[in-house]
Design a protein around this motif. Structure first.
Motif, PDB file in Angstrom:
ATOM      1  N   SER A 388       0.831  -1.197   0.000  1.00  0.00           N
ATOM      2  CA  SER A 388       0.000   0.000   0.000  1.00  0.00           C
ATOM      3  C   SER A 388       0.867   1.249   0.000  1.00  0.00           C
ATOM      4  O   SER A 388       1.976   1.268   0.548  1.00  0.00           O
ATOM      5  CB  SER A 388      -0.920   0.014   1.225  1.00  0.00           C
ATOM      6  OG  SER A 388      -1.725  -1.135   1.263  1.00  0.00           O
ATOM      7  N   GLU A 389       0.332   2.294  -0.610  1.00  0.00           N
ATOM      8  CA  GLU A 389       0.970   3.601  -0.612  1.00  0.00           C
ATOM      9  C   GLU A 389      -0.048   4.605  -0.080  1.00  0.00           C
ATOM     10  O   GLU A 389      -1.111   4.788  -0.668  1.00  0.00           O
ATOM     11  CB  GLU A 389       1.428   3.973  -2.021  1.00  0.00           C
ATOM     12  CG  GLU A 389       2.204   5.279  -2.077  1.00  0.00           C
ATOM     13  CD  GLU A 389       2.695   5.595  -3.479  1.00  0.00           C
ATOM     14  OE1 GLU A 389       3.841   5.225  -3.787  1.00  0.00           O
ATOM     15  OE2 GLU A 389       1.928   6.202  -4.249  1.00  0.00           O
ATOM     16  N   ILE A 390       0.277   5.226   1.045  1.00  0.00           N
ATOM     17  CA  ILE A 390      -0.697   6.068   1.737  1.00  0.00           C
ATOM     18  C   ILE A 390      -0.127   7.468   1.898  1.00  0.00           C
ATOM     19  O   ILE A 390       1.036   7.640   2.281  1.00  0.00           O
ATOM     20  CB  ILE A 390      -1.037   5.475   3.125  1.00  0.00           C
ATOM     21  CG1 ILE A 390      -1.716   4.116   2.959  1.00  0.00           C
ATOM     22  CG2 ILE A 390      -1.934   6.414   3.913  1.00  0.00           C
ATOM     23  CD1 ILE A 390      -1.997   3.434   4.265  1.00  0.00           C
ATOM     24  N   TYR A 391      -0.982   8.435   1.622  1.00  0.00           N
ATOM     25  CA  TYR A 391      -0.654   9.827   1.908  1.00  0.00           C
ATOM     26  C   TYR A 391      -1.394  10.217   3.185  1.00  0.00           C
ATOM     27  O   TYR A 391      -2.592   9.964   3.325  1.00  0.00           O
ATOM     28  CB  TYR A 391      -1.090  10.747   0.765  1.00  0.00           C
ATOM     29  CG  TYR A 391      -0.174  10.708  -0.425  1.00  0.00           C
ATOM     30  CD1 TYR A 391       0.899  11.577  -0.530  1.00  0.00           C
ATOM     31  CD2 TYR A 391      -0.390   9.793  -1.450  1.00  0.00           C
ATOM     32  CE1 TYR A 391       1.749  11.532  -1.637  1.00  0.00           C
ATOM     33  CE2 TYR A 391       0.454   9.746  -2.555  1.00  0.00           C
ATOM     34  CZ  TYR A 391       1.525  10.617  -2.639  1.00  0.00           C
ATOM     35  OH  TYR A 391       2.358  10.579  -3.709  1.00  0.00           O
ATOM     36  N   VAL A 392      -0.670  10.812   4.097  1.00  0.00           N
ATOM     37  CA  VAL A 392      -1.284  11.271   5.336  1.00  0.00           C
ATOM     38  C   VAL A 392      -0.643  12.598   5.719  1.00  0.00           C
ATOM     39  O   VAL A 392       0.534  12.852   5.424  1.00  0.00           O
ATOM     40  CB  VAL A 392      -1.099  10.234   6.471  1.00  0.00           C
ATOM     41  CG1 VAL A 392       0.351  10.124   6.886  1.00  0.00           C
ATOM     42  CG2 VAL A 392      -1.970  10.575   7.669  1.00  0.00           C
ATOM     43  N   THR A 393      -1.420  13.464   6.316  1.00  0.00           N
ATOM     44  CA  THR A 393      -0.924  14.768   6.753  1.00  0.00           C
ATOM     45  C   THR A 393      -0.995  14.852   8.268  1.00  0.00           C
ATOM     46  O   THR A 393      -1.541  13.955   8.930  1.00  0.00           O
ATOM     47  CB  THR A 393      -1.742  15.901   6.127  1.00  0.00           C
ATOM     48  OG1 THR A 393      -3.119  15.746   6.492  1.00  0.00           O
ATOM     49  CG2 THR A 393      -1.620  15.889   4.612  1.00  0.00           C
TER      50      THR A 393
END
Length: 721
Positions: A388-393
């Motif tokens: 998985s590739e996740i963007y989180v801020t």
């Protein structure tokens, strides 16, 4: 032996005790043996002397028997005359049976006063002589030991008839001389033996005590150094050797247990002060380190910054991708945060998705802001978690010591307040703490307290916003939107209290009230013959953590009498994916009962579009952010087009939220959107004002008329519960 002496002996060193025991045993044995042999020699010498006297007495008796029978004193005297030459004979008496002294020989050195018969005088009476002879006979052995001479009383027989008595006193000097020599030799032997025994016992006690003392020394070394790896060499295979083996085995066991204990202590220390997932310091260790850093900063008059970091939408990631993915994300976040700080700074995880950092020797607020900006930059790149590739801020709050607080709790509280302001500003930003934020935080706490009482005080009201069919212009349903009539602050929109409701858990009760009130109102409209218009109610994601959603909905429908076909259930994507198996089965059952299922704010969640075909969904509602920007952004236009095409392929109805302009309306109609909802048609209104929506007229006609003014651009849309 007295207790004092026993205590003294008991407290002697081991080697002294061994010496004492060996010497006592040796001396006791020697003394007993010497006494035995000395006594035996004395008896032997005495026996020889007695035998000589008996032989002499028999000779004298035999020679003087006729003299006694014929009463011939001269003949008797001649018989004993030769004894004068025998120095060992002190005195010889030949007595008649009547007690008369027939013959007498007394050596000059005898001493008349010492001999019993001599003490009787020169002419003693026969009775006195017989009494003295009897006394001599009874005390013969005593006299030989005390008086220094031996006595013998020997009867004289003639033709088996006693005719007299021979009394002999012999000097025991030779006997005593021989006895003294024997005793001297014995004592010398004992002395030599004791000396030899002393050196032997000294050597023997060393053989016993030295290994024990060496073992004692090793024990002290182990006790002092706490080094349980020490081993002692076994001196022998006897009991002492077994003791050494036991000591080594004990050290091995202690070393093993000590190692296990150290491992457990280290593990407990790790658990007590470090987060088990990220291996970062936990709240306890962070508080301790920050307290020490504050003390040092105060002494050196230096500034220090405390940074509070909270991941945005982390709960959605947990709910949609699973807790395992959430844990992997936290580990990666911790790893990235650790790359920014210096060795003198500390990164910690307080719990959940909350991280804290304090940086020392901060010159001013600008430097702290630079650090916070770097931290925000860490989240620009995606997190690769397996496949998985996740963007989180992240939302970040920053406080400074001593400007924003002087204690650990104060700095953390203010950093937390600044972080909440960062979230309120759209997330993925950092905020420096400002004193005015405290006022907002106080207001938030007060609002939370009022929120718990608002339901009891009947302060909530429902407004309704219509959904209009783009082809007919008729209203297909109305969405129930909650408002809070606060006694002090006035009418509050959902964005002022829904987040508080979710954080406090009050959202479940509030959603139940909205569902019950909306169904009750829809039933009233039906009873007033105003038409059968569906009412849409947005269920909170928290509802799907319960396993009684269906029962709760059916209970409300039964209580209000509303038909299931007149109820539309709206959920967000995060709620849809929170418990997909349960949610899928639930929606299938609700659809079979005739209810409509809609996905609200579609396009903003983390779920894959491929999941949609699994769920029995009637309607997709495109999120208002895409509608507001579709005329300005080709990307948002492309998203809207893709959602409409995808929904049509799945035979779903499309509702566009937040439509405010005619251009948006026309664009959506051209793309095949089915329904719209927004200020272009109507703002949310009270229940009494909804009746105008139930007319069969085209509610879009007036808005598409060029002569009609358009509503203002960018008006804030209603926020759903």
């Amino acid at each position: 032996m007295s207790p004092l002496r026993l205590s003294f002996v008991r407290n002697l060193p081991l080697k002294r005790k061994l010496m004492l025991i060996i010497m006592l045993c040796c001396c006791a044995s020697l003394l007993a043996a010497s006494i035995f042999f000395l006594t035996r020699d004395a008896k032997g010498l005495y026996q020889v002397q007695r035998e000589d006297l008996v032989s002499l007495a028999e000779i004298i008796g035999a020679n003087s028997a006729s003299a006694l029978v014929f009463d011939d004193p001269e003949s008797a005297q001649r018989t004993i005359a030769p004894l004068a030459s025998k120095r060992s004979i002190l005195a010889v008496y030949v007595l008649t049976s009547e007690g008369q002294i027939m013959a007498r020989h007394v050596a000059p050195e005898a001493g008349n006063a010492e001999l019993p018969l001599e003490r009787l005088g020169s002419s003693p009476s026969p009775a006195a002589v017989l009494a003295a002879v009897e006394t001599i006979r009874k005390t013969a052995e005593k006299n030989s030991a005390v008086s220094g001479f031996d006595c013998l009383v020997q009867p004289v027989y003639f033709d088996y008839e006693r005719v007299g008595t021979v009394v002999i006193h012999a000097d025991t000097e030779l006997f005593r001389k021989n006895l003294r020599w024997t005793a001297t030799v014995t004592l010398l032997f004992m002395l030599v033996t004791v000396i030899a025994a002393y050196f032997f016992s000294a050597k023997l006690q060393q053989m016993i005590s030295r290994p024990l003392l060496d073992l004692l020394s090793s024990m002290k070394d182990v006790s002092a150094s706490k080094n349980y790896a020490i081993r002692v060499a076994k001196p022998s295979d006897d009991e002492i050797g077994l003791l050494y083996d036991g000591f080594n085995e004990m050290l091995s066991e202690i070393e093993e247990r000590n190692q296990i204990l150290r491992q457990r202590q280290a593990h407990l220390q790790q658990l007590a002060h470090y987060d088990p997932l990220t291996r970062l310091p936990n709240r306890t260790l962070f508080y301790d380190r920050l307290a020490q850093a504050l003390y040092q900063a105060e002494r050196s008059r230096q500034a220090l910054s405390v940074i509070f970091i909270d991941l945005d939408h982390f709960k959605d990631i947990n709910d949609t991708l699973g807790h395992r993915t959430g844990d992997l994300l936290l580990i990666e976040v911790a790893s990235r945060l650790s790359t920014v700080v210096r060795s003198c700074d500390t990164v910690a995880r307080l719990g959940g998705d909350e991280f804290t950092i304090f940086t020392q020797n901060v010159v001013n607020a600008e430097n702290a802001a630079i650090v916070a900006a770097k931290l925000n930059g860490l989240f620009a790149k995606p997190f690769h978690l397996g496949e998985s590739e996740i963007y989180v801020t992240a939302s970040i709050g920053v406080t400074l010591f001593p400007h924003d607080g002087k204690t650990v709790d104060e700095l953390l509280m203010n950093a937390d307040i600044a972080m909440y302001h960062a979230k309120a500003c759209g997330k993925n930003v950092y905020k420096m703490f400002d004193r005015k934020m405290n006022e907002h935080a106080t207001e938030r706490v007060t609002l939370l307290s009022d929120l718990r009482l608002a339901l009891e005080r009947d302060e909530f009201v429902l407004h309704y916003q219509p959904k209009v069919d783009l082809l007919t212009g008729n209203v297909t349903s109305v969405e129930a939107l909650v408002r809070w009539m606060h006694p002090r602050l006035g009418m509050l929109a959902p964005d002022k209290f829904i987040r508080l409701s979710e954080e406090s858990g009050f959202i479940v009760e509030l959603t139940d009230w909205v569902l019950r009130t909306a169904c009750s109102q829809a039933k009233k409209w039906q009873e007033q013959n105003l038409g059968s218009v569906r009412v849409a109610v947005n269920l909170s994601p928290y509802h799907f953590q319960r396993q009684d959603v269906k029962e709760a909905i059916l209970s409300v429908l039964e209580a209000t009498g509303l038909e299931p076909a007149l109820l539309e259930i709206e959920i967000t994507e995060s709620a849809l994916m929170q418990n997909d198996e349960y949610t899928c089965a639930l929606f299938r059952e609700l659809r079979e009962l005739g209810m409509t299922i809609s996905v609200d704010d579609f396009g903003t969640g983390y779920s894959s579009l491929s999941y949609l075909h699994r769920f029995p969904i009637n309607t997709l509602k495109i999120d208002r952010t895409f509608i507001l920007n579709m005329m300005k952004s080709t990307e948002d236009q492309a998203i809207v087009t893709a959602i409409i095409a995808m929904a049509k392929s799945l035979n779903m109805q499309i509702v566009a939220e937040g439509v405010e302009t005619v251009d948006q309306l026309e664009k959506l109609k051209d793309q095949g959107c089915h329904e719209i909802q927004g200020f272009l048609v109507s703002r949310p209104v009270a229940a009494d004002a909804v009746t105008e929506f139930f007319t069969p007229e085209n509610h879009l006609h007036q808005h598409t008329d060029p002569a009609q003014p358009e509503p203002p651009q960018g008006a804030s849309p209603a926020t759903r519960p």
